[in-house]
Design a protein around this motif. Structure first.
Motif, PDB file in Angstrom:
ATOM      1  N   MET A   1       0.824  -1.204   0.000  1.00  0.00           N
ATOM      2  CA  MET A   1       0.000   0.000   0.000  1.00  0.00           C
ATOM      3  C   MET A   1       0.861   1.258   0.000  1.00  0.00           C
ATOM      4  O   MET A   1       0.512   2.267  -0.617  1.00  0.00           O
ATOM      5  N   LYS A   2       2.010   1.187   0.679  1.00  0.00           N
ATOM      6  CA  LYS A   2       2.897   2.350   0.762  1.00  0.00           C
ATOM      7  C   LYS A   2       3.451   2.726  -0.606  1.00  0.00           C
ATOM      8  O   LYS A   2       3.554   3.915  -0.943  1.00  0.00           O
ATOM      9  N   ILE A   3       3.792   1.737  -1.406  1.00  0.00           N
ATOM     10  CA  ILE A   3       4.364   2.018  -2.731  1.00  0.00           C
ATOM     11  C   ILE A   3       3.294   2.196  -3.802  1.00  0.00           C
ATOM     12  O   ILE A   3       3.619   2.464  -4.957  1.00  0.00           O
ATOM     13  N   GLY A   4       2.019   2.039  -3.416  1.00  0.00           N
ATOM     14  CA  GLY A   4       0.931   2.264  -4.356  1.00  0.00           C
ATOM     15  C   GLY A   4       0.554   1.068  -5.192  1.00  0.00           C
ATOM     16  O   GLY A   4      -0.251   1.183  -6.124  1.00  0.00           O
ATOM     17  N   ALA A   5       1.109  -0.124  -4.902  1.00  0.00           N
ATOM     18  CA  ALA A   5       0.760  -1.320  -5.659  1.00  0.00           C
ATOM     19  C   ALA A   5      -0.647  -1.813  -5.315  1.00  0.00           C
ATOM     20  O   ALA A   5      -1.289  -2.491  -6.119  1.00  0.00           O
ATOM     21  N   VAL A   6      -1.105  -1.497  -4.103  1.00  0.00           N
ATOM     22  CA  VAL A   6      -2.448  -1.885  -3.647  1.00  0.00           C
ATOM     23  C   VAL A   6      -3.157  -0.640  -3.141  1.00  0.00           C
ATOM     24  O   VAL A   6      -2.546   0.210  -2.483  1.00  0.00           O
ATOM     25  N   ALA A   7      -4.434  -0.527  -3.462  1.00  0.00           N
ATOM     26  CA  ALA A   7      -5.219   0.635  -3.030  1.00  0.00           C
ATOM     27  C   ALA A   7      -5.345   0.659  -1.508  1.00  0.00           C
ATOM     28  O   ALA A   7      -5.500  -0.379  -0.863  1.00  0.00           O
ATOM     29  N   VAL A   8      -5.258   1.854  -0.933  1.00  0.00           N
ATOM     30  CA  VAL A   8      -5.424   2.030   0.507  1.00  0.00           C
ATOM     31  C   VAL A   8      -6.896   1.853   0.863  1.00  0.00           C
ATOM     32  O   VAL A   8      -7.788   2.151   0.055  1.00  0.00           O
ATOM     33  N   THR A   9      -7.177   1.371   2.065  1.00  0.00           N
ATOM     34  CA  THR A   9      -8.568   1.187   2.476  1.00  0.00           C
ATOM     35  C   THR A   9      -9.293   2.531   2.522  1.00  0.00           C
ATOM     36  O   THR A   9      -8.722   3.544   2.913  1.00  0.00           O
ATOM     37  N   THR A  10     -10.542   2.511   2.150  1.00  0.00           N
ATOM     38  CA  THR A  10     -11.319   3.753   2.038  1.00  0.00           C
ATOM     39  C   THR A  10     -11.871   4.227   3.376  1.00  0.00           C
ATOM     40  O   THR A  10     -12.319   5.356   3.496  1.00  0.00           O
ATOM     41  N   GLY A  11     -11.870   3.353   4.397  1.00  0.00           N
ATOM     42  CA  GLY A  11     -12.457   3.714   5.686  1.00  0.00           C
ATOM     43  C   GLY A  11     -13.870   3.198   5.851  1.00  0.00           C
ATOM     44  O   GLY A  11     -14.476   3.379   6.903  1.00  0.00           O
ATOM     45  N   VAL A  12     -14.399   2.542   4.832  1.00  0.00           N
ATOM     46  CA  VAL A  12     -15.746   1.977   4.903  1.00  0.00           C
ATOM     47  C   VAL A  12     -15.752   0.777   5.843  1.00  0.00           C
ATOM     48  O   VAL A  12     -14.891  -0.100   5.754  1.00  0.00           O
ATOM     49  N   PHE A  13     -16.705   0.743   6.758  1.00  0.00           N
ATOM     50  CA  PHE A  13     -16.818  -0.369   7.707  1.00  0.00           C
ATOM     51  C   PHE A  13     -17.524  -1.546   7.065  1.00  0.00           C
ATOM     52  O   PHE A  13     -18.446  -1.375   6.266  1.00  0.00           O
ATOM     53  N   ILE A  14     -17.091  -2.738   7.435  1.00  0.00           N
ATOM     54  CA  ILE A  14     -17.737  -3.958   6.946  1.00  0.00           C
ATOM     55  C   ILE A  14     -17.991  -4.889   8.126  1.00  0.00           C
ATOM     56  O   ILE A  14     -17.287  -4.817   9.139  1.00  0.00           O
ATOM     57  N   PRO A  15     -18.979  -5.790   8.029  1.00  0.00           N
ATOM     58  CA  PRO A  15     -19.138  -6.812   9.074  1.00  0.00           C
ATOM     59  C   PRO A  15     -17.901  -7.698   9.100  1.00  0.00           C
ATOM     60  O   PRO A  15     -17.366  -8.059   8.049  1.00  0.00           O
ATOM     61  N   TRP A  16     -17.444  -8.076  10.286  1.00  0.00           N
ATOM     62  CA  TRP A  16     -16.206  -8.857  10.392  1.00  0.00           C
ATOM     63  C   TRP A  16     -16.355 -10.259   9.812  1.00  0.00           C
ATOM     64  O   TRP A  16     -15.353 -10.933   9.537  1.00  0.00           O
ATOM     65  N   THR A  17     -17.584 -10.709   9.578  1.00  0.00           N
ATOM     66  CA  THR A  17     -17.806 -12.040   9.017  1.00  0.00           C
ATOM     67  C   THR A  17     -17.800 -12.050   7.483  1.00  0.00           C
ATOM     68  O   THR A  17     -18.005 -13.101   6.882  1.00  0.00           O
ATOM     69  N   LEU A  18     -17.567 -10.909   6.854  1.00  0.00           N
ATOM     70  CA  LEU A  18     -17.552 -10.862   5.389  1.00  0.00           C
ATOM     71  C   LEU A  18     -16.378 -11.696   4.868  1.00  0.00           C
ATOM     72  O   LEU A  18     -15.247 -11.536   5.320  1.00  0.00           O
ATOM     73  N   PRO A  19     -16.618 -12.611   3.915  1.00  0.00           N
ATOM     74  CA  PRO A  19     -15.548 -13.507   3.442  1.00  0.00           C
ATOM     75  C   PRO A  19     -14.397 -12.753   2.786  1.00  0.00           C
ATOM     76  O   PRO A  19     -14.583 -11.671   2.224  1.00  0.00           O
ATOM     77  N   PRO A  20     -13.184 -13.314   2.877  1.00  0.00           N
ATOM     78  CA  PRO A  20     -12.024 -12.716   2.208  1.00  0.00           C
ATOM     79  C   PRO A  20     -12.235 -12.610   0.709  1.00  0.00           C
ATOM     80  O   PRO A  20     -13.107 -13.267   0.137  1.00  0.00           O
ATOM     81  N   VAL A  21     -11.426 -11.823   0.071  1.00  0.00           N
ATOM     82  CA  VAL A  21     -11.468 -11.485  -1.354  1.00  0.00           C
ATOM     83  C   VAL A  21     -12.605 -10.501  -1.617  1.00  0.00           C
ATOM     84  O   VAL A  21     -12.395  -9.435  -2.189  1.00  0.00           O
ATOM     85  N   ILE A  22     -13.828 -10.862  -1.174  1.00  0.00           N
ATOM     86  CA  ILE A  22     -14.938  -9.910  -1.274  1.00  0.00           C
ATOM     87  C   ILE A  22     -14.657  -8.712  -0.365  1.00  0.00           C
ATOM     88  O   ILE A  22     -14.820  -7.553  -0.772  1.00  0.00           O
ATOM     89  N   SER A  23     -14.228  -8.987   0.857  1.00  0.00           N
ATOM     90  CA  SER A  23     -13.957  -7.899   1.799  1.00  0.00           C
ATOM     91  C   SER A  23     -12.819  -7.013   1.314  1.00  0.00           C
ATOM     92  O   SER A  23     -12.864  -5.789   1.472  1.00  0.00           O
ATOM     93  N   GLY A  24     -11.794  -7.602   0.711  1.00  0.00           N
ATOM     94  CA  GLY A  24     -10.676  -6.812   0.201  1.00  0.00           C
ATOM     95  C   GLY A  24     -11.102  -5.837  -0.875  1.00  0.00           C
ATOM     96  O   GLY A  24     -10.617  -4.696  -0.921  1.00  0.00           O
ATOM     97  N   PHE A  25     -12.023  -6.270  -1.734  1.00  0.00           N
ATOM     98  CA  PHE A  25     -12.514  -5.383  -2.791  1.00  0.00           C
ATOM     99  C   PHE A  25     -13.357  -4.248  -2.217  1.00  0.00           C
ATOM    100  O   PHE A  25     -13.221  -3.093  -2.602  1.00  0.00           O
ATOM    101  N   ILE A  26     -14.205  -4.575  -1.244  1.00  0.00           N
ATOM    102  CA  ILE A  26     -15.113  -3.568  -0.698  1.00  0.00           C
ATOM    103  C   ILE A  26     -14.360  -2.522   0.111  1.00  0.00           C
ATOM    104  O   ILE A  26     -14.612  -1.321  -0.034  1.00  0.00           O
ATOM    105  N   VAL A  27     -13.406  -2.929   0.952  1.00  0.00           N
ATOM    106  CA  VAL A  27     -12.751  -1.957   1.823  1.00  0.00           C
ATOM    107  C   VAL A  27     -11.748  -1.078   1.082  1.00  0.00           C
ATOM    108  O   VAL A  27     -11.392   0.008   1.563  1.00  0.00           O
ATOM    109  N   THR A  28     -11.279  -1.531  -0.080  1.00  0.00           N
ATOM    110  CA  THR A  28     -10.364  -0.693  -0.873  1.00  0.00           C
ATOM    111  C   THR A  28     -11.060  -0.053  -2.063  1.00  0.00           C
ATOM    112  O   THR A  28     -10.548   0.923  -2.620  1.00  0.00           O
ATOM    113  N   GLY A  29     -12.231  -0.606  -2.443  1.00  0.00           N
ATOM    114  CA  GLY A  29     -12.912  -0.105  -3.636  1.00  0.00           C
ATOM    115  C   GLY A  29     -12.124  -0.382  -4.896  1.00  0.00           C
ATOM    116  O   GLY A  29     -12.292   0.310  -5.908  1.00  0.00           O
ATOM    117  N   HIS A  30     -11.277  -1.407  -4.857  1.00  0.00           N
ATOM    118  CA  HIS A  30     -10.396  -1.675  -5.997  1.00  0.00           C
ATOM    119  C   HIS A  30     -10.089  -3.173  -6.038  1.00  0.00           C
ATOM    120  O   HIS A  30     -10.001  -3.840  -5.005  1.00  0.00           O
TER     121      HIS A  30
END
Length: 438
Positions: free
Chosen positions: A362-391
Motif C-alpha cells: 500500500m505504501k508504494i501504491g501497488a495496492v489501493a489504501v482502504t477507504t475507511g468503509v466499515f464492513i461486518p467482520w464475518t464478510l468472506p475474504p477477497v470480497i472484503s478486500g474489494f469492498i474496503v479498498t474499492g479496488h
C-alpha cells in the motif's frame, strides 16, 4: 517453547483476564459494540454512493438524478459527523451499568457535559444564531467524549454513594426518586465541567478539545496507527489467543478510537475524489484476519491440500466453512493451535509477515489504501478486500496473503501431520493385533 507457554499461562493470562474485565475498558468496548450496527449501515450507504465504477455512477445518475449520491450519504453523514455525541452517552451508560447505577442519568449527564465543553459556533453576529460545531462532535471529539464520560460517571456515582442526594418520602414512584437523587450530583458535576471550560478558554488552546487533540490524541494516534503500531496490534491479539484468550474484541475495543479518525479522513478523501491518506485503519486488519486471528484460513487451505492424516483433514473439512466467515474456533481448538508449541510459531508469525507485506504494497501504491468503509467482520475474504479498498487490488492482495500464509504454515503442518499419522498407524496396528488375538 514449553517454558515460554508456561510463562504466558502463568503471567500473561491473569493479566489479560484482568484487563478484559477492567470496567472502563469494558465500557468503551461496549459503547462501540452498541454503535457498530449504525456505523456499518452508514458505511454500506457510502459504498452504494461511491462505488468505483463509471458505468454504475452514470446509470444511477440517470435513474435517480445528479444529486442522488448526496441524498444517499445523508444517513452516513448523520452517523459519522455526530459520533462523539453518541459515544459520550453510550460510554457513560455502559459504565453506569457496571456500577449498578442510574444508566440513563449518567448517559444524559455525560452528553450534557460534553456539550458544555464544546463551544458552539456563532454564524450570525446580529441575530445571535449559534450552531453545533461539526469539528468536535465527530471523530475528532472522541477522546474528550470517552475520557470525559468515564470521569463524569465515576464522579456522579461517587457523589451518590456519599449520600449527596435529595431524599424523597416513601411512596414516591421510583422514576421520580431517581430523578431527584440525580439533581445534586449532576449539578456539582456540571459546575465542575463549566469551570474546566472557562479555565481552558484562558489558555492558548482555548478549548479542552484542542488540548486533548494536540497533546494526547495526535501523538497516540500517530504511534498506534504506524507500521510498528500495526505489528504490536496483531501480535498482542495472537499472543493472547495463544493461551486461549479471545482477544480480538478486547484489543480492537481499546485501539478502535485511534483508527476511527484515520478512517474518517480516508472517507473524506474518497468523497473529495482524492487518494486516502492513511494506510492503517481497522479495515487494514480486516484484510489480514482471513479466517480469524492468525489468518487461519491459510492454515485450513494448506491442511486441505497437503495434510495426509485423518485427524488433520477432518479438522480442516469441519473448519473450512466457518473459516470462510472468519470464525476459527473449530480450527484453533480442534487441531489444536492453542497451547500447541509447534503451531503457535506460525500462528504468531504469519500476521506479522502479512502486515509487513500489505503495508509495503500500500505504501508504494501497488495496492489501493482502504477507504475507511466499515464492513461486518464475518464478510468472506477477497470480497472484503474489494469492498474496503474499492479496488480489485484489494482482492488480489488478500489472495497473495492467503498464499504467503499457507506457505509459512506448511512446514509446521507437515510436522504435526507426521505426528498424527504416526499415532494413527500405531492405533491401527494395535487394533489389528487385537483383532488377530480374538
Amino acid at each position: 517453547m514449553n517454558n515460554v507457554l508456561g510463562f504466558l499461562e502463568a503471567k500473561l493470562m491473569p493479566l489479560a483476564a484482568r484487563t478484559a474485565q477492567q470496567p472502563h475498558l469494558c465500557a468503551i468496548r461496549g459503547a462501540y459494540v452498541s454503535f457498530m450496527p449504525f456505523i456499518i449501515v452508514g458505511s454500506i450507504l457510502l459504498v452504494i454512493s461511491s462505488f468505483p465504477n463509471q458505468t454504475y455512477q452514470q446509470f444511477m445518475s440517470q435513474a435517480f438524478g445528479e444529486n442522488w449520491s448526496a441524498i444517499v450519504e445523508i444517513p452516513f453523514n448523520a452517523v459519522f459527523s455526530t459520533m462523539a455525541l453518541f459515544i459520550s452517552f453510550l460510554v457513560a451508560y455502559r459504565l453506569a451499568e457496571q456500577r449498578a447505577d442510574d444508566r440513563l442519568s449518567c448517559g444524559v449527564l455525560a452528553l450534557v457535559c460534553f456539550l458544555i465543553l464544546t463551544p458552539f459556533l456563532k454564524v450570525a453576529e446580529n441575530g445571535g444564531i449559534t450552531v453545533m460545531p461539526v469539528e468536535w462532535i465527530g471523530t475528532r471529539g472522541l477522546f474528550v467524549a470517552m475520557i470525559g464520560s468515564l470521569l463524569w460517571t465515576e464522579l456522579f456515582c461517587w457523589l451518590k454513594r456519599k449520600k449527596l442526594v435529595i431524599k424523597m418520602p416513601d411512596g414516591v414512584p421510583p422514576a421520580v426518586q431517581e430523578s431527584f437523587a440525580a439533581l445534586i450530583p449532576a449539578l456539582l458535576v456540571m459546575i465542575l465541567v463549566l469551570a474546566i471550560r472557562i479555565g481552558f478558554e484562558n489558555t492558548p488552546y482555548r478549548t479542552i478539545h484542542q488540548f486533548i487533540y494536540e497533546v494526547v490524541a495526535t501523538p497516540v494516534r500517530h504511534f498506534g496507527t504506524s507500521y510498528f503500531g500495526a505489528l504490536m496490534t496483531v501480535f498482542s491479539i495472537t499472543i493472547l489467543w495463544s493461551v486461549g484468550i479471545n482477544s480480538g474484541s478486547m484489543v480492537n475495543g481499546i485501539i478502535r478510537p485511534l483508527w476511527m479518525e484515520n478512517q474518517t479522513d480516508n472517507i473524506a478523501a474518497i468523497q473529495a475524489g482524492t487518494t486516502p491518506p492513511h494506510i492503517i485503519t481497522e479495515q487494514f486488519f480486516d484484510m489480514i484476519w482471513m479466517g480469524g486471528a492468525g489468518a487461519t484460513l491459510s492454515l485450513v487451505i494448506a491442511m486441505l491440500i497437503f495434510a495426509r492424516s485423518k485427524n488433520m483433514r477432518e479438522v480442516a473439512r469441519l473448519g473450512a466453512g466457518a473459516s470462510l466467515f472468519n470464525i476459527n474456533e473449530p480450527v484453533l481448538f480442534g487441531l489444536p493451535v492453542i497451547m500447541n508449541p509447534i503451531m503457535l510459531i506460525p500462528f504468531n508469525l504469519v500476521p506479522l509477515v502479512l502486515v509487513t507485506v500489505q503495508y509495503v504494497a500500500m505504501k508504494i501504491g501497488a495496492v489501493a489504501v482502504t477507504t475507511g468503509v466499515f464492513i461486518p467482520w464475518t464478510l468472506p475474504p477477497v470480497i472484503s478486500g474489494f469492498i474496503v479498498t474499492g479496488h480489485l487490488s484489494g482482492s488480489i492482495m488478500q489472495l497473495l496473503n492467503l498464499l504467503i500464509g499457507a506457505m509459512l504454515y506448511l512446514p509446521f503442518i507437515r510436522i504435526v501431520d507426521k505426528q498424527y499419522r504416526s499415532a494413527e498407524r500405531n492405533m491401527e496396528n494395535a487394533a489389528n493385533a487385537l483383532a488377530k488375538q480374538e
